[in-house]
Design a protein around this motif. Structure first.
Motif, PDB file in Angstrom:
ATOM      1  N   ASP A  94      36.981  27.042  40.213  1.00 49.07           N
ATOM      2  CA  ASP A  94      37.780  27.756  39.209  1.00 49.07           C
ATOM      3  C   ASP A  94      36.994  28.837  38.501  1.00 49.07           C
ATOM      4  N   ARG A  95      35.897  29.272  39.065  1.00 50.93           N
ATOM      5  CA  ARG A  95      35.141  30.361  38.449  1.00 50.93           C
ATOM      6  C   ARG A  95      34.830  31.458  39.461  1.00 50.93           C
ATOM      7  N   GLN A  96      35.771  31.737  40.340  1.00 49.89           N
ATOM      8  CA  GLN A  96      35.455  32.745  41.329  1.00 49.89           C
ATOM      9  C   GLN A  96      36.694  33.521  41.772  1.00 49.89           C
TER      10      GLN A  96
ATOM     11  N   GLY B 199      43.195  39.984  47.138  1.00 53.50           N
ATOM     12  CA  GLY B 199      42.275  39.128  46.407  1.00 53.50           C
ATOM     13  C   GLY B 199      42.980  38.458  45.253  1.00 53.50           C
ATOM     14  N   ILE B 200      42.393  37.344  44.808  1.00 55.01           N
ATOM     15  CA  ILE B 200      42.990  36.597  43.709  1.00 55.01           C
ATOM     16  C   ILE B 200      41.901  35.968  42.863  1.00 55.01           C
ATOM     17  N   SER B 201      42.155  35.928  41.569  1.00 51.45           N
ATOM     18  CA  SER B 201      41.266  35.216  40.648  1.00 51.45           C
ATOM     19  C   SER B 201      41.721  33.764  40.587  1.00 51.45           C
ATOM     20  N   THR B 202      40.794  32.840  40.853  1.00 47.20           N
ATOM     21  CA  THR B 202      41.181  31.433  40.788  1.00 47.20           C
ATOM     22  C   THR B 202      41.360  30.971  39.341  1.00 47.20           C
ATOM     23  N   ILE B 203      40.831  31.767  38.401  1.00 46.43           N
ATOM     24  CA  ILE B 203      40.979  31.414  36.990  1.00 46.43           C
ATOM     25  C   ILE B 203      42.338  31.864  36.464  1.00 46.43           C
ATOM     26  N   ALA B 204      42.585  33.154  36.564  1.00 44.15           N
ATOM     27  CA  ALA B 204      43.767  33.738  35.922  1.00 44.15           C
ATOM     28  C   ALA B 204      44.924  33.961  36.883  1.00 44.15           C
ATOM     29  N   GLY B 205      44.634  33.956  38.180  1.00 45.46           N
ATOM     30  CA  GLY B 205      45.696  34.190  39.144  1.00 45.46           C
ATOM     31  C   GLY B 205      46.027  35.653  39.361  1.00 45.46           C
ATOM     32  N   ASN B 206      45.255  36.567  38.770  1.00 46.84           N
ATOM     33  CA  ASN B 206      45.495  37.999  39.009  1.00 46.84           C
ATOM     34  C   ASN B 206      45.340  38.302  40.496  1.00 46.84           C
ATOM     35  N   THR B 207      46.214  39.141  41.008  1.00 42.72           N
ATOM     36  CA  THR B 207      46.188  39.459  42.436  1.00 42.72           C
ATOM     37  C   THR B 207      46.011  40.951  42.674  1.00 42.72           C
ATOM     38  N   TYR B 208      45.457  41.260  43.812  1.00 37.76           N
ATOM     39  CA  TYR B 208      45.171  42.645  44.199  1.00 37.76           C
ATOM     40  C   TYR B 208      45.507  42.785  45.682  1.00 37.76           C
ATOM     41  N   TYR B 209      46.122  43.920  46.057  1.00 33.75           N
ATOM     42  CA  TYR B 209      46.525  44.153  47.441  1.00 33.75           C
ATOM     43  C   TYR B 209      46.190  45.572  47.857  1.00 33.75           C
ATOM     44  N   ARG B 210      45.864  45.731  49.150  1.00 40.02           N
ATOM     45  CA  ARG B 210      45.785  47.100  49.657  1.00 40.02           C
ATOM     46  C   ARG B 210      47.202  47.609  49.854  1.00 40.02           C
ATOM     47  N   ASP B 211      47.375  48.921  49.776  1.00 36.77           N
ATOM     48  CA  ASP B 211      48.705  49.503  49.763  1.00 36.77           C
ATOM     49  C   ASP B 211      49.510  49.140  51.005  1.00 36.77           C
ATOM     50  N   SER B 212      48.875  49.087  52.163  1.00 38.06           N
ATOM     51  CA  SER B 212      49.610  48.896  53.407  1.00 38.06           C
ATOM     52  C   SER B 212      50.218  47.502  53.548  1.00 38.06           C
ATOM     53  N   VAL B 213      49.831  46.549  52.704  1.00 42.77           N
ATOM     54  CA  VAL B 213      50.387  45.202  52.809  1.00 42.77           C
ATOM     55  C   VAL B 213      51.237  44.830  51.604  1.00 42.77           C
ATOM     56  N   LYS B 214      51.282  45.680  50.600  1.00 48.76           N
ATOM     57  CA  LYS B 214      52.094  45.380  49.413  1.00 48.76           C
ATOM     58  C   LYS B 214      53.552  45.202  49.806  1.00 48.76           C
ATOM     59  N   GLY B 215      54.167  44.158  49.285  1.00 55.85           N
ATOM     60  CA  GLY B 215      55.558  43.867  49.592  1.00 55.85           C
ATOM     61  C   GLY B 215      55.741  43.043  50.843  1.00 55.85           C
TER      62      GLY B 215
ATOM     63  N   ARG C  65      47.252  30.659  45.215  1.00 56.93           N
ATOM     64  CA  ARG C  65      46.198  29.636  45.150  1.00 56.93           C
ATOM     65  C   ARG C  65      46.794  28.303  44.770  1.00 56.93           C
ATOM     66  N   ASP C  66      46.155  27.261  45.244  1.00 59.94           N
ATOM     67  CA  ASP C  66      46.472  25.891  44.830  1.00 59.94           C
ATOM     68  C   ASP C  66      45.151  25.300  44.362  1.00 59.94           C
ATOM     69  N   ASN C  67      44.917  25.368  43.063  1.00 54.82           N
ATOM     70  CA  ASN C  67      43.618  24.950  42.538  1.00 54.82           C
ATOM     71  C   ASN C  67      43.368  23.460  42.738  1.00 54.82           C
ATOM     72  N   ALA C  68      44.408  22.672  42.811  1.00 59.54           N
ATOM     73  CA  ALA C  68      44.237  21.229  43.030  1.00 59.54           C
ATOM     74  C   ALA C  68      43.673  20.945  44.424  1.00 59.54           C
ATOM     75  N   LYS C  69      43.880  21.883  45.346  1.00 59.63           N
ATOM     76  CA  LYS C  69      43.405  21.718  46.721  1.00 59.63           C
ATOM     77  C   LYS C  69      42.248  22.654  47.050  1.00 59.63           C
ATOM     78  N   ASN C  70      41.755  23.393  46.057  1.00 59.17           N
ATOM     79  CA  ASN C  70      40.681  24.368  46.305  1.00 59.17           C
ATOM     80  C   ASN C  70      41.043  25.300  47.458  1.00 59.17           C
ATOM     81  N   THR C  71      42.277  25.722  47.498  1.00 64.19           N
ATOM     82  CA  THR C  71      42.781  26.470  48.646  1.00 64.19           C
ATOM     83  C   THR C  71      43.484  27.752  48.197  1.00 64.19           C
ATOM     84  N   VAL C  72      43.212  28.809  48.935  1.00 64.90           N
ATOM     85  CA  VAL C  72      43.907  30.082  48.759  1.00 64.90           C
ATOM     86  C   VAL C  72      44.687  30.377  50.032  1.00 64.90           C
ATOM     87  N   TYR C  73      45.888  30.893  49.860  1.00 67.40           N
ATOM     88  CA  TYR C  73      46.771  31.183  50.985  1.00 67.40           C
ATOM     89  C   TYR C  73      47.031  32.686  51.082  1.00 67.40           C
TER      90      TYR C  73
END
Length: 121
Positions: A29-31, A49-65, A71-79
């Motif tokens: 939860d610190r990365q 990209g995603i912040s595991t703390i705050a959940g902020n997300t970032y995308y390159r333009d070609s994949v937006k939408g 993230r599922d912090n209980a499973k230490n997993t990002v999808y």
């Protein structure tokens, strides 16, 4: 931190895939965790990209939408949910991690998974 990706495969254009990345060995939860990709003959590029703390997300333009990182912090997993896939999305997809904030500082990612192949035809 150790990162293990799964979920790649082959799909027709317009189809969907979901990639998973399990992160261990560091306080999860610190990365930031991100997905990058590298197509044959091309340089590696950031995807999302995603912040595991705050959940902020970032995308390159070609994949937006089309792509959604979550993230599922209980499973230490990002999808990475990938919809409306295009042939140009074909690449090896890598999960990566970095400590702290600034999840869109793509050059700062310093832990990498082994990659998973995504092929769109």
């Amino acid at each position: 931190v150790q990162l293990v990706e799964s979920g790649g495969g082959s799909v027709q254009a317009g189809g969907s895939l979901r990639l998973s990345c399990v992160a261990t060995g560091y306080p999860y939860d610190r990365q930031c965790i991100a997905w990058f990709r590298q197509a044959p003959g091309k340089e590696r590029e950031d995807v999302a990209g995603i912040s595991t703390i705050a959940g902020n997300t970032y995308y390159r333009d070609s994949v937006k939408g089309r792509f959604t990182i979550s993230r599922d912090n209980a499973k230490n997993t990002v999808y990475l949910q990938m919809d409306a896939l295009k042939p140009e999305d074909t690449a090896v997809y890598y999960c990566a991690a970095k400590e702290g904030y600034g999840c869109n500082r793509w050059s700062a990612y310093n832990s990498w998974g082994q990659g998973t192949q995504v092929t769109v035809s």
